[in-house]
Design an enzyme around this catalytic site. Structure first.
Site, PDB file in Angstrom:
ATOM      1  N   THR A  62       0.820  -1.221   0.000  1.00 19.75           N
ATOM      2  CA  THR A  62       0.000   0.000   0.000  1.00 19.75           C
ATOM      3  C   THR A  62       0.856   1.275   0.000  1.00 19.75           C
ATOM      4  O   THR A  62       0.359   2.357  -0.290  1.00 19.75           O
ATOM      5  CB  THR A  62      -0.908   0.052   1.257  1.00 19.75           C
ATOM      6  OG1 THR A  62      -0.070   0.033   2.422  1.00 19.75           O
ATOM      7  CG2 THR A  62      -1.875  -1.111   1.290  1.00 19.75           C
ATOM      8  N   CYS A  66       2.288   2.802   9.490  1.00 22.20           N
ATOM      9  CA  CYS A  66       1.355   2.870  10.616  1.00 22.20           C
ATOM     10  C   CYS A  66       2.095   2.741  11.935  1.00 22.20           C
ATOM     11  O   CYS A  66       3.224   2.273  11.987  1.00 22.20           O
ATOM     12  CB  CYS A  66       0.346   1.704  10.546  1.00 22.20           C
ATOM     13  SG  CYS A  66      -0.797   1.816   9.167  1.00 22.20           S
ATOM     14  N   CYS A  70      -2.479   0.562  15.016  1.00 21.89           N
ATOM     15  CA  CYS A  70      -3.420   0.957  13.948  1.00 21.89           C
ATOM     16  C   CYS A  70      -4.557  -0.064  13.827  1.00 21.89           C
ATOM     17  O   CYS A  70      -4.325  -1.272  13.795  1.00 21.89           O
ATOM     18  CB  CYS A  70      -2.693   1.068  12.602  1.00 21.89           C
ATOM     19  SG  CYS A  70      -3.815   1.587  11.279  1.00 21.89           S
ATOM     20  N   ARG A  95       4.022   6.714   2.977  1.00 23.28           N
ATOM     21  CA  ARG A  95       3.202   7.833   3.432  1.00 23.28           C
ATOM     22  C   ARG A  95       2.511   7.474   4.744  1.00 23.28           C
ATOM     23  O   ARG A  95       2.202   6.300   4.978  1.00 23.28           O
ATOM     24  CB  ARG A  95       2.125   8.171   2.381  1.00 23.28           C
ATOM     25  CG  ARG A  95       2.665   8.966   1.192  1.00 23.28           C
ATOM     26  CD  ARG A  95       1.614   9.115   0.103  1.00 23.28           C
ATOM     27  NE  ARG A  95       1.242   7.808  -0.476  1.00 23.28           N
ATOM     28  CZ  ARG A  95       0.021   7.283  -0.392  1.00 23.28           C
ATOM     29  NH1 ARG A  95      -0.948   7.945   0.211  1.00 23.28           N
ATOM     30  NH2 ARG A  95      -0.238   6.100  -0.925  1.00 23.28           N
ATOM     31  N   CYS A  97      -0.216   6.805   7.466  1.00 28.18           N
ATOM     32  CA  CYS A  97      -1.598   6.305   7.452  1.00 28.18           C
ATOM     33  C   CYS A  97      -2.541   7.379   7.980  1.00 28.18           C
ATOM     34  O   CYS A  97      -2.245   8.060   8.966  1.00 28.18           O
ATOM     35  CB  CYS A  97      -1.684   5.053   8.320  1.00 28.18           C
ATOM     36  SG  CYS A  97      -3.356   4.517   8.694  1.00 28.18           S
ATOM     37  N   CYS A 100      -4.368   5.918  11.652  1.00 26.41           N
ATOM     38  CA  CYS A 100      -3.677   5.909  12.956  1.00 26.41           C
ATOM     39  C   CYS A 100      -2.737   7.090  13.114  1.00 26.41           C
ATOM     40  O   CYS A 100      -2.220   7.340  14.206  1.00 26.41           O
ATOM     41  CB  CYS A 100      -2.921   4.599  13.162  1.00 26.41           C
ATOM     42  SG  CYS A 100      -1.527   4.387  12.034  1.00 26.41           S
TER      43      CYS A 100
HETATM   44 ZN    ZN Z   1      -2.530   3.031  10.216  1.00 27.95          ZN
END
Ligand code: ZN
Length: 384
Positions: A62, A66, A70, A95, A97, A100
């Protein structure tokens, strides 16, 4: 999770296996990393909130990273990379999240810890604050606290304590407190030593500093008393200082200097007429003609000073107590030295009878206005 449990977990994660001769340094490093990552993966599976802030994990499928807790679906282990800091994850192209928010300070235990430390420091600024005391209070190692504090705030706990103290001193002085009280209330150990540093610490001369402050008006009078020349100073609320000249000398200039030193930022006005009633009341108190004259006090004190001073006011005329007896009286039997310090910073001689506190062995102990004066005062009180 209890703090101890978090601590144990962190220690466990830090613990390194003993390298054996058969392993090369690089192999040991890989093994340590594997073990750490294995524990981190367990924390991710458990959504362990206690480890938020100690690492983040990136998910290659993805491109998102996190914090351990999370709530999103757990990724496949082969897609996961671990990073010590959010910054590292970003540098690796991940990047943050949006669920969270691994970069947000809120809910991050590191910043929560630092916030708690800041609150603690602010509430205990009167105390002798040290890193080891904070470490004990927060049940972390000094090293861990120091590092966490610095990484979140950019300054060391010591620098933060100094800044809070200085701010407190400025506020106290602006409010018209005496220098002794302002420094005492800000937790500075030795007021006389610190006084010399105050001007430089304020970063400007007292005169310049005063322009930015609303200067309090202090009226004063200098008069003779059975104990020599005496200065009485008052705000519009009541008496804020009662001082004596050194060695019974008729040294009015010295008394005035003492007032300037105590209230450097105040507007000082000599006003013998307005102070005459208090002056006479005080003379009657010294001579034992009146035990409870009207002497409204306007003194600022820490909670501890106030307790000590109130205890002193309950010592009957003609009697003395030891420093340790006063400490017991206020329910802090171990605070003998702090009691002595509170006595030494009493701003209103005689009105708060700090002269009635003596050493356990019967010696008179110290007195801000001279041991002879203490002796004479006690002798006068015993006669009547
Ligand atoms: Zn997260």
């Amino acid at each position: 999770m209890a703090t101890n449990a978090i601590l144990a977990k962190e220690e466990e994660m830090k613990r390194t296996p003993q390298p054996t001769a058969a392993l090369k340094a690089s192999e040991v490093a890989v093994r340590i990393k594997d073990q750490t990552n294995a524990r981190r993966w367990q924390a991710v599976l458990a959504r362990d909130r206690a480890l938020d802030g100690t690492f983040v994990f990136g998910v290659s499928s993805t491109g998102i990273f996190c914090r351990p807790s999370c709530p999103s679906k757990r990724p496949r282990p082969e897609n996961v990379s671990f990073f010590d800091h959010a910054l590292q994850a970003e540098q690796a192209g991940y990047r943050a999240c949006l669920r969270c928010r691994p970069k947000a300070l809120d809910g991050n235990p590191q910043s929560a810890l630092v916030r708690a430390m800041c609150r603690y420091i602010e509430q205990h600024i009167e105390d002798r604050l040290t890193l080891s005391l904070l470490a004990k209070e927060f049940r972390r190692s000094s090293f861990h606290l120091q590092r966490t504090f610095k990484s979140v705030l950019g300054v060391s706990p010591k620098a933060y304590i100094d800044a809070v103290r200085l701010r407190q001193v400025k506020q106290n002085l602006q409010a018209g407190h005496s220098v002794t009280t302002a420094l005492y209330a800000a937790g500075y150990g030795s007021s006389s030593r610190l006084y010399e540093r105050t001007a430089t610490q304020l970063g400007m001369t007292p005169e310049k500093y005063r322009r930015g402050a609303v200067a309090a008006v202090v009226r004063y009078t200098i008069a003779s008393s059975p104990l020599g020349r005496m200065l009485i100073a008052a705000t519009d609320k009541g008496i804020c200082a009662i001082q004596f000249a050194d060695r019974f000398a008729d040294n009015d200039q010295q008394l005035l200097q003492g007032l300037i030193r105590e209230f450097p930022f105040a507007v000082r006005r000599r006003d013998d007429a307005a102070m005459s009633e208090w002056r006479e009341n005080l003379a009657r108190l010294i001579q034992g003609q009146e035990t409870n004259p009207s002497l409204p006090l306007d003194i600022r004190a820490t909670a501890f000073q106030r307790r000590v001073w109130e205890a002193l006011q309950r010592i009957p005329r003609g009697e003395t107590r030891s420093y340790s007896a006063v400490a017991k009286k206020i329910g802090m039997p171990k605070a003998t030295r702090a009691v002595a310090r509170a006595c030494a910073t009493n701003p209103v001689a005689v009105a708060i009878p700090c002269h009635r506190v003596v050493r356990q062995d019967g010696e008179l102990g110290g007195y801000r206005w001279g041991i002879e004066r203490k002796e004479q005062l006690l002798a006068m009180e015993k006669q009547m």
